[in-house]
Enzyme design. Structure first.
Site, PDB file in Angstrom:
ATOM      1  N   CYS A 120       3.425  -1.321   8.886  1.00  0.00           N
ATOM      2  CA  CYS A 120       1.998  -1.020   8.664  1.00  0.00           C
ATOM      3  C   CYS A 120       1.183  -2.294   8.538  1.00  0.00           C
ATOM      4  CB  CYS A 120       1.844  -0.148   7.418  1.00  0.00           C
ATOM      5  SG  CYS A 120       2.675   1.457   7.534  1.00  0.00           S
ATOM      6  N   HIS A 121       1.661  -3.250   7.714  1.00  0.00           N
ATOM      7  CA  HIS A 121       0.887  -4.464   7.472  1.00  0.00           C
ATOM      8  C   HIS A 121       1.732  -5.724   7.596  1.00  0.00           C
ATOM      9  CE1 HIS A 121      -1.186  -1.148   5.330  1.00  0.00           C
ATOM     10  NE2 HIS A 121      -2.263  -1.708   5.846  1.00  0.00           N
ATOM     11  N   GLY A 122       2.984  -5.588   8.043  1.00  0.00           N
ATOM     12  CA  GLY A 122       3.783  -6.759   8.346  1.00  0.00           C
ATOM     13  C   GLY A 122       4.410  -7.439   7.161  1.00  0.00           C
ATOM     14  N   LEU A 139       0.818  -1.217   0.000  1.00  0.00           N
ATOM     15  CA  LEU A 139       0.000   0.000   0.000  1.00  0.00           C
ATOM     16  C   LEU A 139       0.848   1.261   0.000  1.00  0.00           C
ATOM     17  CD1 LEU A 139      -2.867  -0.982   2.474  1.00  0.00           C
ATOM     18  CD2 LEU A 139      -2.958  -0.898  -0.027  1.00  0.00           C
ATOM     19  N   PRO A 186       1.758  -9.379   3.230  1.00  0.00           N
ATOM     20  CA  PRO A 186       0.786  -9.205   2.134  1.00  0.00           C
ATOM     21  C   PRO A 186       1.353  -8.583   0.867  1.00  0.00           C
ATOM     22  CG  PRO A 186       0.521  -7.456   3.741  1.00  0.00           C
ATOM     23  CD  PRO A 186       1.576  -8.381   4.303  1.00  0.00           C
TER      24      PRO A 186
END
Length: 273
Positions: free
Chosen positions: A237-239, A219, A252
């Site tokens: 943020c999202h690993g 992202l 991801p």
């Protein structure tokens, strides 16, 4: 042209006569002939008209000439001395003679017509190209942005095992000075096990220098250098976890970190862009 209406009491209620008083080239001068309207005449007209039958239909009483709504008196004045203008000086020699076909002239002028059409097409194409070029250039980057199109980095300022972040074209730029152990680890990774398969040799020009754009492919977050499960980069943020070659190993993110265009004009100098 004169229209005359006569009112009589013995014959038909109305008698209309038309005559042309001025001769022209289209209609010759003719004597007036009275015409009795079938709508207002109570006596049927004879099937065969003779001079005697016509004389019986002429008015015997008072004849009046009127001008107004019921009848119109028109007089046309024609001038026979009007000269038609001569346009011969303005016409081509090939078409001045009206008795000769002008097809040969049309054939001879095809080259001129093609030249005019071709020249107009070239001028129109050049004008369209200039217009489109100006329109596209108006949307290009400004001078201050183009000045930042390239960045020079002195490699001697980056110690071994460290990663330094620079700003390039509004994006973070990661320059990593890899150690020999990091190079061996990344070269021995099984490419088939990677989500975005890519060998380490394909991502570097010199094994000890790794150049990446520090934008997470998930992202658009900015990863942290020298962090994560694989010792490369980690996006909190999202690993998403990246290795020391910038390849996605966990999380991801679908793709590896982007590698910009760069070159080494000297051993101690790096130019990105």
């Amino acid at each position: 042209m004169i229209n005359v209406v006569a009112r009589t009491s013995n014959l038909a209620p109305y008698l209309k006569s038309t005559t042309q008083v001025v001769a022209s080239g289209l209609k010759p001068l003719a004597a007036p002939v009275p015409v009795v309207s079938d709508k207002v005449n109570s006596q049927p007209a004879p099937t065969y008209l003779t001079s005697y039958s016509l004389s019986q239909q002429l008015p015997k009483g008072y004849v009046s000439v009127k001008s107004g709504v019921p009848v119109t008196t028109q007089i046309r004045h024609a001038h026979t001395d009007i000269q038609i203008p001569d346009f011969s000086p303005y016409r081509r020699r090939d078409v001045q003679n009206s008795n000769v076909s002008s097809r040969n002239s049309e054939e001879s002028r095809k080259a001129f017509t093609y030249m005019i059409v071709g020249g107009g097409s070239i001028v129109s194409a050049y004008a369209a190209k200039t217009l489109v070029g100006d329109f596209v250039s108006s949307m290009s980057a400004t001078a201050d942005v183009l000045a930042l199109a390239k960045i020079e980095i002195k490699l001697s300022d980056i110690p071994e095992g460290k990663s330094v972040t620079f700003k390039w074209r509004g994006k973070p730029l990661f320059i990593r000075h890899r150690t020999a152990s990091e190079i061996d680890i990344e070269r021995n990774v099984n490419v088939a096990s990677l989500r975005d398969p890519q060998h380490d040799n394909e991502r570097v020009q010199k094994p000890q220098w790794l150049v990446l754009i520090g934008v997470c492919t998930h992202l658009g977050c900015v990863p942290i250098a020298n962090a994560g499960d694989y010792g490369g980069y980690y996006c909190p943020c999202h690993g998403s976890h990246y290795d020391a070659s910038g390849r996605i190993r966990k999380g991801p993110a679908p793709l590896n970190l982007e590698i910009p265009f760069y070159e080494f004009p000297e051993d101690d100098l790096l130019i990105v862009g």
